[in-house]
Design a protein around this motif. Structure first.
Motif, PDB file in Angstrom:
ATOM      1  N   GLN A  36      25.209 -24.894  32.430  1.00  0.00           N
ATOM      2  CA  GLN A  36      26.276 -24.708  33.708  1.00  0.00           C
ATOM      3  C   GLN A  36      26.959 -23.374  33.281  1.00  0.00           C
ATOM      4  N   ALA A  37      27.354 -22.836  32.306  1.00  0.00           N
ATOM      5  CA  ALA A  37      28.257 -21.976  31.892  1.00  0.00           C
ATOM      6  C   ALA A  37      27.362 -20.522  32.016  1.00  0.00           C
ATOM      7  N   VAL A  38      26.066 -20.590  31.739  1.00  0.00           N
ATOM      8  CA  VAL A  38      25.343 -19.516  31.976  1.00  0.00           C
ATOM      9  C   VAL A  38      25.169 -19.170  33.615  1.00  0.00           C
ATOM     10  N   GLU A  39      24.793 -20.251  34.258  1.00  0.00           N
ATOM     11  CA  GLU A  39      24.348 -20.162  35.571  1.00  0.00           C
ATOM     12  C   GLU A  39      25.709 -19.842  36.307  1.00  0.00           C
ATOM     13  N   ALA A  40      26.862 -20.148  36.125  1.00  0.00           N
ATOM     14  CA  ALA A  40      28.199 -19.812  36.641  1.00  0.00           C
ATOM     15  C   ALA A  40      28.299 -18.207  36.508  1.00  0.00           C
ATOM     16  N   ARG A  41      28.106 -17.434  35.429  1.00  0.00           N
ATOM     17  CA  ARG A  41      28.213 -16.192  35.104  1.00  0.00           C
ATOM     18  C   ARG A  41      26.855 -15.443  35.886  1.00  0.00           C
ATOM     19  N   TRP A  42      25.638 -16.106  35.927  1.00  0.00           N
ATOM     20  CA  TRP A  42      24.642 -15.657  36.721  1.00  0.00           C
ATOM     21  C   TRP A  42      24.999 -15.356  38.225  1.00  0.00           C
ATOM     22  N   ILE A  43      25.537 -16.542  38.676  1.00  0.00           N
ATOM     23  CA  ILE A  43      25.979 -16.403  40.146  1.00  0.00           C
ATOM     24  C   ILE A  43      26.794 -15.108  40.630  1.00  0.00           C
ATOM     25  N   ASP A  44      27.900 -15.106  39.536  1.00  0.00           N
ATOM     26  CA  ASP A  44      28.944 -14.204  39.655  1.00  0.00           C
ATOM     27  C   ASP A  44      28.616 -12.916  39.601  1.00  0.00           C
ATOM     28  N   GLU A  45      27.641 -12.547  38.836  1.00  0.00           N
ATOM     29  CA  GLU A  45      26.955 -11.429  38.683  1.00  0.00           C
ATOM     30  C   GLU A  45      25.785 -10.788  39.857  1.00  0.00           C
ATOM     31  N   GLY A  46      25.604 -11.757  40.600  1.00  0.00           N
ATOM     32  CA  GLY A  46      24.610 -11.441  41.734  1.00  0.00           C
ATOM     33  C   GLY A  46      23.356 -11.958  41.573  1.00  0.00           C
ATOM     34  N   PHE A  47      22.986 -12.959  40.760  1.00  0.00           N
ATOM     35  CA  PHE A  47      21.657 -13.221  40.405  1.00  0.00           C
ATOM     36  C   PHE A  47      20.619 -12.388  39.668  1.00  0.00           C
ATOM     37  N   PRO A  48      21.278 -12.052  38.376  1.00  0.00           N
ATOM     38  CA  PRO A  48      20.314 -10.738  37.799  1.00  0.00           C
ATOM     39  C   PRO A  48      19.145 -11.302  37.394  1.00  0.00           C
ATOM     40  N   ASP A  49      18.125 -10.448  36.635  1.00  0.00           N
ATOM     41  CA  ASP A  49      16.988 -11.020  36.209  1.00  0.00           C
ATOM     42  C   ASP A  49      17.004 -11.902  35.001  1.00  0.00           C
ATOM     43  N   ALA A  50      15.645 -12.188  34.385  1.00  0.00           N
ATOM     44  CA  ALA A  50      15.517 -13.163  33.423  1.00  0.00           C
ATOM     45  C   ALA A  50      16.288 -12.442  31.965  1.00  0.00           C
ATOM     46  N   GLY A  51      16.160 -11.040  31.946  1.00  0.00           N
ATOM     47  CA  GLY A  51      16.486 -10.193  30.994  1.00  0.00           C
ATOM     48  C   GLY A  51      18.283 -10.322  30.641  1.00  0.00           C
ATOM     49  N   ARG A  52      18.634 -10.384  31.802  1.00  0.00           N
ATOM     50  CA  ARG A  52      20.270 -10.437  31.623  1.00  0.00           C
ATOM     51  C   ARG A  52      20.484 -11.889  31.464  1.00  0.00           C
ATOM     52  N   VAL A  53      19.958 -12.778  31.975  1.00  0.00           N
ATOM     53  CA  VAL A  53      20.135 -14.188  31.782  1.00  0.00           C
ATOM     54  C   VAL A  53      19.946 -14.515  30.223  1.00  0.00           C
ATOM     55  N   ALA A  54      19.090 -13.771  29.609  1.00  0.00           N
ATOM     56  CA  ALA A  54      18.949 -13.915  28.165  1.00  0.00           C
ATOM     57  C   ALA A  54      20.267 -13.547  27.344  1.00  0.00           C
ATOM     58  N   GLN A  55      20.687 -12.464  27.864  1.00  0.00           N
ATOM     59  CA  GLN A  55      21.810 -12.067  27.277  1.00  0.00           C
ATOM     60  C   GLN A  55      23.015 -12.981  27.442  1.00  0.00           C
ATOM     61  N   LEU A  56      23.259 -13.461  28.652  1.00  0.00           N
ATOM     62  CA  LEU A  56      24.108 -14.325  28.980  1.00  0.00           C
ATOM     63  C   LEU A  56      24.182 -15.752  28.143  1.00  0.00           C
ATOM     64  N   LEU A  57      22.835 -16.006  27.846  1.00  0.00           N
ATOM     65  CA  LEU A  57      22.776 -17.385  26.906  1.00  0.00           C
ATOM     66  C   LEU A  57      23.178 -16.948  25.713  1.00  0.00           C
ATOM     67  N   ASP A  58      22.786 -15.786  25.004  1.00  0.00           N
ATOM     68  CA  ASP A  58      23.372 -15.182  23.740  1.00  0.00           C
ATOM     69  C   ASP A  58      24.805 -15.280  23.820  1.00  0.00           C
ATOM     70  N   ASP A  59      25.452 -14.796  24.706  1.00  0.00           N
ATOM     71  CA  ASP A  59      26.885 -14.834  24.778  1.00  0.00           C
ATOM     72  C   ASP A  59      27.474 -16.131  24.811  1.00  0.00           C
ATOM     73  N   ALA A  60      26.829 -17.238  25.581  1.00  0.00           N
ATOM     74  CA  ALA A  60      27.313 -18.667  25.588  1.00  0.00           C
ATOM     75  C   ALA A  60      26.929 -19.341  24.199  1.00  0.00           C
ATOM     76  N   LEU A  61      25.899 -19.035  23.562  1.00  0.00           N
ATOM     77  CA  LEU A  61      25.673 -19.563  22.207  1.00  0.00           C
ATOM     78  C   LEU A  61      26.595 -19.107  21.214  1.00  0.00           C
ATOM     79  N   ALA A  62      26.923 -17.738  21.240  1.00  0.00           N
ATOM     80  CA  ALA A  62      27.732 -17.032  20.339  1.00  0.00           C
ATOM     81  C   ALA A  62      29.210 -17.665  20.646  1.00  0.00           C
ATOM     82  N   GLY A  63      29.430 -17.758  21.682  1.00  0.00           N
ATOM     83  CA  GLY A  63      30.787 -18.528  22.107  1.00  0.00           C
ATOM     84  C   GLY A  63      31.071 -19.847  21.641  1.00  0.00           C
ATOM     85  N   GLN A  64      29.845 -20.544  21.330  1.00  0.00           N
ATOM     86  CA  GLN A  64      29.747 -22.028  20.806  1.00  0.00           C
ATOM     87  C   GLN A  64      30.108 -22.138  19.265  1.00  0.00           C
ATOM     88  N   ASN A  65      29.812 -20.920  18.623  1.00  0.00           N
ATOM     89  CA  ASN A  65      30.153 -21.021  17.050  1.00  0.00           C
ATOM     90  C   ASN A  65      31.510 -20.761  16.758  1.00  0.00           C
TER      91      ASN A  65
END
Length: 393
Positions: free
Chosen positions: A364-393
Motif C-alpha cells: 500500500q505504501a508503494v502504491e500510494a507513492r506510485w499514484i502520487d508520482e503519476g504511475f511511473p514504470d516498473a523500474g521506478r516501482v522497484a526503487q520505491l520498493l527499495d525505499d519502503a524496505l529500507a524504511g522498514q529497517n
C-alpha cells in the motif's frame, strides 16, 4: 396517403422474409420504428402488428424457418429472431379491463381498435410493409409535425389504464415535444399520485430512460413544478434541479455522452445514505447503488484535484461522475487507460518480508507513492520498493 420514407431497415432481406411468412396484408410495422423513420431518426427496435393469432404467428414462422420466442403469448406477443435483429410481433388487441398497472386484453382484427389502446398519437402509426403507406387514425402525423405529444382520446382515461404513461408522457415530451399539450400536462399533474401504485422497478427504469435523453432539463423542471417528480423522487429540491441543469451543460461542454445515473446523482443531495436509500427503493442493482453512493460523496473525496488518481481508485466511470459533478474537466482521462501496479505481494515476500499484514502495508505504501508520482514504470516501482524496505529497517 403519407408514406414512410425508405430507410435501411425497410430494405432488409430478413424482414422481407418475415413479411412473406406472415403475409403483407396481415401485418404492419408500428410504433417507434415508424415514428422515428418519419422523423429521419435512427431506428433501434422494430415492432410489427398482425391480425394473426399468436399460435398462427408461431406456426408461420416455423414454416418459414424463422426462429420464434414466445415472449408474451398471453398478451399476443411473439419475437421473431431475424438475422439482423429481433422483431416483436403482436396480435391486434383491445383492452377488456385495466387497473393502472396491467391490462386484460382480447385479440382483435381491427387496426383502428388496436391503435385506440395505445398511449400517444405519435406511437399509433402503422406502415404497410410493402407500399410503406402510413395508416394514421388519430392525427399522429400532424402531431409529429407540430412537435406535440398528445394522448389518444381522453388523457385521464389513458393514464388510468396505465399509470406509467405519466412518466412516458414526459419522456416523449423531452425527446419529441416542442409544443405543449396543456390537457395532457394537467392530466399528468392531477393523476401523479397514482404513480405510487406502480412497481418500483418500472418507475426506476422509466426515470433512467428520461434522464438519459440529450437535454431533459426543462422537462424535469416542469415535472417538479407540476408535482409529478416529488411523487417518485421526493429527495429532489430546487438545488438539485440547478445541479442537474449544470451537469447537463457540463457534459455537453466536455463532449461526454449523457448518463442517466450521473444525472440522477446530480438531482440528489450529496449524501451517500440518501443515494443508497433511493437506489434500494427503486430496486436498482448493487452496481448502480455503489455508483450513486460514490457520486453522492463527491464533496469529500481527496483525489478530486488528481483525475487519474481518482480513476485509479474509483474506476473511470465514477471518476468522470465526480469530476463533472464538482465542475471539473474530465479531459485528463481522455484516452487514458487505468494502469495496473507492476508489483505483487510475492515479490515483497521474496525480498525477505514474512507473508502477512506487513506485506500489505508495504504494498500500500508503494502504491500510494506510485499514484502520487503519476504511475511511473516498473523500474521506478522497484526503487520505491527499495525505499519502503529500507524504511522498514
Amino acid at each position: 396517403m403519407a408514406k414512410l420514407p425508405p430507410a435501411e431497415w425497410t430494405r432488409r432481406e430478413d424482414l422481407a422474409e418475415l413479411v412473406a411468412a406472415l403475409g403483407a396484408e396481415h401485418m404492419r410495422w408500428v410504433g417507434g420504428a415508424v415514428r422515428d423513420t418519419k422523423l429521419g431518426m435512427g431506428v433501434k427496435d422494430i415492432d410489427a402488428a398482425t391480425t394473426h393469432q399468436p399460435e398462427e404467428v408461431v406456426r408461420r414462422l416455423k414454416a418459414a424457418r424463422i426462429r420464434s420466442v414466445p415472449t408474451g403469448l398471453q398478451h399476443g406477443t411473439v419475437t421473431a429472431v431475424c438475422e439482423h435483429g429481433p422483431v416483436e410481433i403482436t396480435t391486434l388487441r383491445k383492452d377488456v379491463s385495466t387497473d393502472g398497472r396491467r391490462a386484460e386484453v382480447e385479440f382483435s382484427s381491427d387496426w383502428r381498435e388496436d391503435a385506440a389502446r395505445r398511449d400517444f398519437t405519435i406511437n399509433a402509426l402503422y406502415a404497410h410493409p410493402v407500399t410503406l403507406e402510413i395508416s394514421d387514425y388519430f392525427g399522429g402525423l400532424d402531431d409529429l409535425d407540430a412537435g406535440r405529444v398528445r394522448f389518444i382520446g381522453d388523457a385521464r382515461e389513458r393514464i388510468r389504464e396505465d399509470h406509467l404513461r405519466i412518466l412516458r408522457y414526459y419522456r416523449f415530451q423531452a425527446r419529441f415535444g416542442s409544443t405543449l399539450d396543456e390537457d395532457g400536462e394537467q392530466a399528468c399533474a392531477d393523476l401523479a399520485p397514482t404513480l405510487k401504485g406502480l412497481s418500483r422497478e418500472r418507475v426506476g427504469w422509466e426515470l433512467q430512460n428520461l434522464l438519459g435523453l440529450p437535454d431533459p432539463v426543462d422537462t424535469v423542471r416542469r415535472m417538479h413544478a407540476r408535482g409529478v417528480l416529488p411523487v417518485v423522487l421526493p429527495e429532489v429540491d430546487t438545488a438539485g434541479l440547478d445541479a442537474f441543469a449544470t451537469l447537463v451543460a457540463a457534459e455537453a461542454a466536455a463532449g461526454v455522452p449523457p448518463c442517466a445515473i450521473r444525472r440522477l446523482a446530480a438531482l440528489l443531495p450529496a449524501e451517500p445514505k440518501v443515494a443508497e436509500t433511493l437506489a434500494s427503493r427503486l430496486r436498482m442493482s448493487n452496481a448502480i447503488r455503489r455508483r450513486l453512493a460514490t457520486a453522492a460523496g463527491r464533496d469529500k473525496n481527496p483525489d478530486l484535484a488528481n483525475p487519474q488518481a481518482l480513476a485509479y481508485r474509483l474506476g473511470r466511470e465514477s471518476a468522470v461522475d465526480l469530476l463533472l459533478l464538482t465542475g471539473r474537466d474530465p479531459a485528463a482521462l481522455d484516452g487514458w487507460e487505468v494502469p495496473v501496479l507492476p508489483l505483487k505481494g510475492g515479490e515483497i515476500v521474496a525480498r525477505g518480508v514474512a507473508a502477512g499484514p506487513e506485506v500489505a502495508r508495504i504494498l500500500q505504501a508503494v502504491e500510494a507513492r506510485w499514484i502520487d508520482e503519476g504511475f511511473p514504470d516498473a523500474g521506478r516501482v522497484a526503487q520505491l520498493l527499495d525505499d519502503a524496505l529500507a524504511g522498514q529497517n
